[in-house]
Design a protein around this motif. Structure first.
Motif, PDB file in Angstrom:
ATOM      1  N   LYS A 116      11.120  -0.605 -35.459  1.00 34.13           N
ATOM      2  CA  LYS A 116       9.824  -1.275 -35.254  1.00 34.13           C
ATOM      3  C   LYS A 116       9.646  -1.628 -33.784  1.00 34.13           C
ATOM      4  CE  LYS A 116       7.300  -5.428 -36.844  1.00 34.13           C
ATOM      5  NZ  LYS A 116       7.400  -6.296 -35.643  1.00 34.13           N
ATOM      6  N   MET A 117      10.710  -2.102 -33.146  1.00 34.83           N
ATOM      7  CA  MET A 117      10.658  -2.448 -31.725  1.00 34.83           C
ATOM      8  C   MET A 117      10.311  -1.221 -30.884  1.00 34.83           C
ATOM      9  SD  MET A 117      13.638  -4.007 -29.256  1.00 34.83           S
ATOM     10  CE  MET A 117      14.709  -2.589 -29.491  1.00 34.83           C
ATOM     11  N   ILE A 118      10.896  -0.079 -31.200  1.00 33.92           N
ATOM     12  CA  ILE A 118      10.594   1.137 -30.443  1.00 33.92           C
ATOM     13  C   ILE A 118       9.097   1.434 -30.510  1.00 33.92           C
ATOM     14  CG2 ILE A 118      10.916   3.645 -30.386  1.00 33.92           C
ATOM     15  CD1 ILE A 118      13.823   3.133 -31.289  1.00 33.92           C
ATOM     16  N   GLY A 119       8.519   1.331 -31.705  1.00 36.39           N
ATOM     17  CA  GLY A 119       7.081   1.551 -31.839  1.00 36.39           C
ATOM     18  C   GLY A 119       6.271   0.559 -31.037  1.00 36.39           C
ATOM     19  N   GLU A 120       6.707  -0.700 -31.004  1.00 40.87           N
ATOM     20  CA  GLU A 120       5.996  -1.731 -30.245  1.00 40.87           C
ATOM     21  C   GLU A 120       6.083  -1.476 -28.746  1.00 40.87           C
ATOM     22  OE1 GLU A 120       6.636  -5.389 -33.462  1.00 40.87           O
ATOM     23  OE2 GLU A 120       8.044  -5.123 -31.781  1.00 40.87           O
ATOM     24  N   LEU A 121       7.223  -1.017 -28.278  1.00 39.16           N
ATOM     25  CA  LEU A 121       7.366  -0.729 -26.850  1.00 39.16           C
ATOM     26  C   LEU A 121       6.546   0.498 -26.463  1.00 39.16           C
ATOM     27  CD1 LEU A 121      11.157  -1.446 -26.194  1.00 39.16           C
ATOM     28  CD2 LEU A 121       9.199  -2.992 -26.160  1.00 39.16           C
ATOM     29  N   GLN A 122       6.510   1.493 -27.334  1.00 37.21           N
ATOM     30  CA  GLN A 122       5.667   2.662 -27.064  1.00 37.21           C
ATOM     31  C   GLN A 122       4.199   2.250 -26.976  1.00 37.21           C
ATOM     32  OE1 GLN A 122       6.942   5.011 -30.421  1.00 37.21           O
ATOM     33  NE2 GLN A 122       8.384   6.223 -29.194  1.00 37.21           N
ATOM     34  N   ALA A 123       3.776   1.341 -27.858  1.00 34.52           N
ATOM     35  CA  ALA A 123       2.385   0.861 -27.830  1.00 34.52           C
ATOM     36  C   ALA A 123       2.110   0.067 -26.560  1.00 34.52           C
ATOM     37  CB  ALA A 123       2.115   0.010 -29.072  1.00 34.52           C
ATOM     38  N   ALA A 124       3.083  -0.737 -26.115  1.00 37.04           N
ATOM     39  CA  ALA A 124       2.901  -1.528 -24.894  1.00 37.04           C
ATOM     40  C   ALA A 124       2.779  -0.626 -23.673  1.00 37.04           C
ATOM     41  CB  ALA A 124       4.076  -2.493 -24.719  1.00 37.04           C
ATOM     42  N   VAL A 125       3.571   0.432 -23.638  1.00 38.73           N
ATOM     43  CA  VAL A 125       3.490   1.390 -22.535  1.00 38.73           C
ATOM     44  C   VAL A 125       2.129   2.090 -22.536  1.00 38.73           C
ATOM     45  CG1 VAL A 125       4.398   3.619 -21.729  1.00 38.73           C
ATOM     46  CG2 VAL A 125       5.977   1.751 -22.278  1.00 38.73           C
ATOM     47  N   ALA A 126       1.665   2.459 -23.721  1.00 39.23           N
ATOM     48  CA  ALA A 126       0.352   3.113 -23.824  1.00 39.23           C
ATOM     49  C   ALA A 126      -0.763   2.164 -23.382  1.00 39.23           C
ATOM     50  CB  ALA A 126       0.117   3.588 -25.255  1.00 39.23           C
ATOM     51  N   ALA A 127      -0.655   0.888 -23.772  1.00 39.04           N
ATOM     52  CA  ALA A 127      -1.670  -0.093 -23.393  1.00 39.04           C
ATOM     53  C   ALA A 127      -1.699  -0.310 -21.886  1.00 39.04           C
ATOM     54  CB  ALA A 127      -1.410  -1.416 -24.107  1.00 39.04           C
ATOM     55  N   ALA A 128      -0.564  -0.108 -21.228  1.00 42.88           N
ATOM     56  CA  ALA A 128      -0.495  -0.250 -19.766  1.00 42.88           C
ATOM     57  C   ALA A 128      -0.931   1.024 -19.048  1.00 42.88           C
ATOM     58  CB  ALA A 128       0.928  -0.618 -19.348  1.00 42.88           C
ATOM     59  N   GLY A 129      -1.337   2.042 -19.809  1.00 42.85           N
ATOM     60  CA  GLY A 129      -1.765   3.301 -19.210  1.00 42.85           C
ATOM     61  C   GLY A 129      -0.631   4.148 -18.681  1.00 42.85           C
ATOM     62  N   GLN A 130       0.587   3.917 -19.182  1.00 44.31           N
ATOM     63  CA  GLN A 130       1.753   4.614 -18.666  1.00 44.31           C
ATOM     64  C   GLN A 130       2.398   5.559 -19.687  1.00 44.31           C
ATOM     65  OE1 GLN A 130       3.184   4.380 -15.421  1.00 44.31           O
ATOM     66  NE2 GLN A 130       1.131   3.563 -15.094  1.00 44.31           N
ATOM     67  N   GLU A 131       1.675   5.883 -20.730  1.00 47.85           N
ATOM     68  CA  GLU A 131       2.238   6.695 -21.811  1.00 47.85           C
ATOM     69  C   GLU A 131       2.728   8.057 -21.322  1.00 47.85           C
ATOM     70  OE1 GLU A 131       1.002   7.984 -26.378  1.00 47.85           O
ATOM     71  OE2 GLU A 131      -0.536   7.361 -24.947  1.00 47.85           O
ATOM     72  N   ARG A 132       1.996   8.659 -20.376  1.00 47.81           N
ATOM     73  CA  ARG A 132       2.364   9.990 -19.886  1.00 47.81           C
ATOM     74  C   ARG A 132       3.329   9.935 -18.700  1.00 47.81           C
ATOM     75  NH1 ARG A 132      -0.866  13.952 -22.030  1.00 47.81           N
ATOM     76  NH2 ARG A 132      -2.727  13.239 -23.151  1.00 47.81           N
ATOM     77  N   ASN A 133       3.768   8.738 -18.342  1.00 51.60           N
ATOM     78  CA  ASN A 133       4.647   8.604 -17.186  1.00 51.60           C
ATOM     79  C   ASN A 133       5.888   7.771 -17.518  1.00 51.60           C
ATOM     80  OD1 ASN A 133       5.225   9.095 -14.400  1.00 51.60           O
ATOM     81  ND2 ASN A 133       4.628   6.992 -13.919  1.00 51.60           N
ATOM     82  N   THR A 134       6.287   7.792 -18.790  1.00 45.82           N
ATOM     83  CA  THR A 134       7.410   6.958 -19.211  1.00 45.82           C
ATOM     84  C   THR A 134       8.371   7.752 -20.095  1.00 45.82           C
ATOM     85  OG1 THR A 134       6.031   4.974 -19.143  1.00 45.82           O
ATOM     86  CG2 THR A 134       8.082   4.840 -20.400  1.00 45.82           C
ATOM     87  N   TYR A 135       9.641   7.688 -19.746  1.00 46.21           N
ATOM     88  CA  TYR A 135      10.706   8.263 -20.569  1.00 46.21           C
ATOM     89  C   TYR A 135      11.215   7.212 -21.546  1.00 46.21           C
ATOM     90  CZ  TYR A 135      10.965  12.143 -17.248  1.00 46.21           C
ATOM     91  OH  TYR A 135      10.671  13.227 -16.472  1.00 46.21           O
ATOM     92  N   PHE A 136      11.385   7.620 -22.782  1.00 43.41           N
ATOM     93  CA  PHE A 136      12.041   6.777 -23.786  1.00 43.41           C
ATOM     94  C   PHE A 136      13.363   7.446 -24.163  1.00 43.41           C
ATOM     95  CE2 PHE A 136       8.111   4.526 -24.205  1.00 43.41           C
ATOM     96  CZ  PHE A 136       8.433   3.312 -24.808  1.00 43.41           C
ATOM     97  N   ILE A 137      14.420   6.667 -24.138  1.00 50.23           N
ATOM     98  CA  ILE A 137      15.749   7.186 -24.428  1.00 50.23           C
ATOM     99  C   ILE A 137      16.384   6.307 -25.492  1.00 50.23           C
ATOM    100  CG2 ILE A 137      18.041   7.657 -23.463  1.00 50.23           C
ATOM    101  CD1 ILE A 137      16.423   7.890 -20.709  1.00 50.23           C
TER     102      ILE A 137
END
Length: 587
Positions: free
Chosen positions: A372-393
């Protein structure tokens, strides 16, 4: 007359008060200056923290706090207790970390402090990196994590990713430094060669990817579990991190724990909203929001699914009736040729199996909050406009066995249950749905993070960047052997990873994991070999049937890898004789 007496009294009190204030101010240069002078006479200098000779960090502060310095290279000078008391009285903040305090019941994370000036600005368009590290998560738990499964569909999965030691602190140290245990000096969770104390005494804190990324202009955050033995009330914020929200040993129980939030100790209680993973998620989301305009790196290190396997209250009834996997290795009697440490375990009883099933179900429940946390962090990155510039590992510090080879729940063996863990990466330039079969290790993460960030890795790295593989470059001479080093742990009833009854506590060993085989050399002289093409569950030790030349070549690879001390020599040593390597599919 009465008014006159009052005036004289007030005047006298004012004079006395000013005199006391002046005396207190005068005490500072006398008492605090005496401590500083003693430290300088002992060889401590301003700016010497990286070598353990820092004037304030390694000498003044420990003297005032009555603690052991982080990694001091020099002996602390003797200072009269009355001088220490006088200095504290005159200036309580002298020599202390900024904002260090004790707070109970606070539920809102402290705001990240402004980062220190970087050595150089980050390159334009530098990507963000979010690293989620779980604790004791075995491969068989990924199936319960829909966001991780989605990451596999959208990115790259490393099917042969192994840890340098299937134990928390050595593995985490290898991730931070990119070094094998024989170079980091960390082999255990406690003692001189383990835990937070061993990590610090060997100078590892200045050789981490965090230091390298921060110097390269990155805003860095460390949240959750750091290293075994770190306690918020006793230890400072580590070098290289702009935001620090590290949890003490209470985090294993998921509730009623303390956190060092940028040096300020905050206690969390037993309410559902205090669940560790959820608190970490909220802190990470805030850090993402506050990092607008600067590239950032976040490590979020959960305690889940480590024992005692406490799930979030909302997930406590998930997966009713779930059982631990009954693989061919489950409750399997050891082969007559297996090493001695494994040969004396009795069959699992019905009570053992019920206990293992309960534990496995709770582990599956506890990773739901991480997912659930991973999904929340992905959403936070998208909300910051950084979805296409962020690596998730996504990864784990080590695996976990539960009933295999008749062992009760635990780790520390060289079997795949313990050393083979997930590594999944998504982000810019990574093709979706790829599974790679190259041999990779946790020492590779440090140089990978550095290259993604466009900065140099810290000195002494033994690993190799995974960036070419992530970008689809074919590397013809990639390594074909991973080294695993293990020293059996010391007895310590306070160690959360102390081996439980019948959980398996092998004697020390060095092992190499090849693409389709495992070779182990134990410190008592015994050896073990499994051909995973014919023995995928590692049930038959066939070292006795190996041709002498093949056995000698395997041993030579072990010796070369345990004696390498930098990226070049370790890369060369990790190329075993091609005759030892079979081209089998990843497993």
């Amino acid at each position: 007359m009465h008014k006159k007496r009052v005036g004289i009294g007030l005047f006298c009190a004012l004079v006395i008060g000013l005199g006391a204030l002046s005396a207190a101010k005068a005490a500072k240069p006398e008492a605090c200056g005496e401590i500083t002078a003693a430290c300088k006479a002992a060889g401590f200098v301003q700016g010497g923290a990286s070598t353990g000779t820092g004037l304030m960090v390694d000498c003044v502060r420990p003297i005032l706090q009555g603690t052991t310095p982080r990694k001091a290279s020099l002996k602390l000078p003797s200072v009269d207790p009355q001088t220490i008391a006088a200095c504290k009285s005159s200036d309580p903040g002298f020599g202390q970390a900024k904002g260090q305090s004790e707070s109970v019941g606070a539920a809102v994370p402290s705001k990240p402090e402004a980062p220190p000036p970087p050595s150089h600005p980050a390159p334009p368009g530098s990507p963000n990196i979010v690293f989620v590290l779980t604790d004791d998560l075995a491969m068989n738990l990924v199936q319960f994590m829909p966001h991780v499964l989605k990451m596999q569909r959208e990115g790259t999965t490393f099917a042969r990713y192994f840890v340098t030691d299937s134990l928390c602190c050595p593995s985490r140290t290898s991730i931070f430094t990119g070094e094998f245990p024989h170079d980091s000096g960390v082999f255990r969770n406690n003692g001189e060669d383990g835990g937070y104390g061993g990590f610090m005494s060997h100078g590892n804190v200045s050789r981490t990817f965090a230091v390298a990324l921060q110097a390269g202009g990155y805003k860095t955050a460390m949240l959750g579990k750091y290293l075994n033995g770190y306690e918020p009330k006793d230890h400072p914020v580590a070098e290289g991190w702009n935001y620090w929200a590290v949890v003490g040993s209470g985090g294993y129980r998921e509730f009623n724990y303390s956190v060092s939030e940028n040096g300020r100790v905050v206690h969390y209680g037993n309410e559902p909203e205090d669940y560790v993973t959820d608190v970490l998620s909220a802190q990470a989301q805030r850090f993402i929001k506050d990092s607008a305009g600067a590239p950032f790196f976040i490590e979020v290190a959960s305690f889940a699914p480590h024992a005692p396997y406490i799930p979030a209250p909302r997930d406590a009834n998930a997966f009713p009736g779930l059982q631990a996997p009954r693989t061919p290795a489950y409750n399997a009697a050891p082969d007559a040729t297996m090493p001695k440490w494994l040969s004396e375990f009795p069959p699992l009883s019905g009570e053992d199996m019920a206990s293992i099933d309960k534990d496995f179900r709770m582990r599956a429940q506890s990773v739901l909050a991480v997912d659930k946390m991973i999904g929340e962090l992905q959403a936070a990155v998208a909300a910051a406009g950084q979805e296409r510039n962020t690596y998730f590992i996504f990864s784990s510090d080590n695996g976990y066995h539960m009933g295999e080879h008749r062992l009760m729940p635990g780790k520390m063996t060289a079997f795949d249950t313990d050393i083979h863990v997930p590594l999944v990466v998504t982000g810019p330039g990574i093709a979706p749905g790829r599974t790679l079969g190259e041999i990779v290790e946790n020492i590779d993460l440090c140089p990978t993070f550095a290259e993604l960030a466009g900065t140099a890795p810290p000195p002494g790295v033994d690993g190799h960047s995974l960036v070419p593989l992530l970008r689809g470059v074919s590397v013809s001479d990639w390594r074909n052997a991973a080294l695993v080093e293990h020293h059996n742990p010391r007895e310590d009833k306070d160690d959360p990873d102390a081996p439980g009854n019948r959980s398996g506590n092998p004697i020390g060993y060095e092992a190499i994991r090849l693409p389709n085989s495992l070779y182990v050399e134990y410190h008592d002289g015994s050896q073990e070999f499994h051909d995973l093409a014919t023995d995928p569950d590692e049930l038959k030790n066939t070292v006795g049937s190996l041709p002498p030349a093949e056995k000698a070549s395997l041993s030579a690879t072990v010796q070369a890898m345990t004696n390498c001390h930098d990226a070049a020599s370790c890369w060369t040593a990790s190329h075993a004789n091609p005759a030892l390597v079979s081209a089998a599919a990843p497993r």
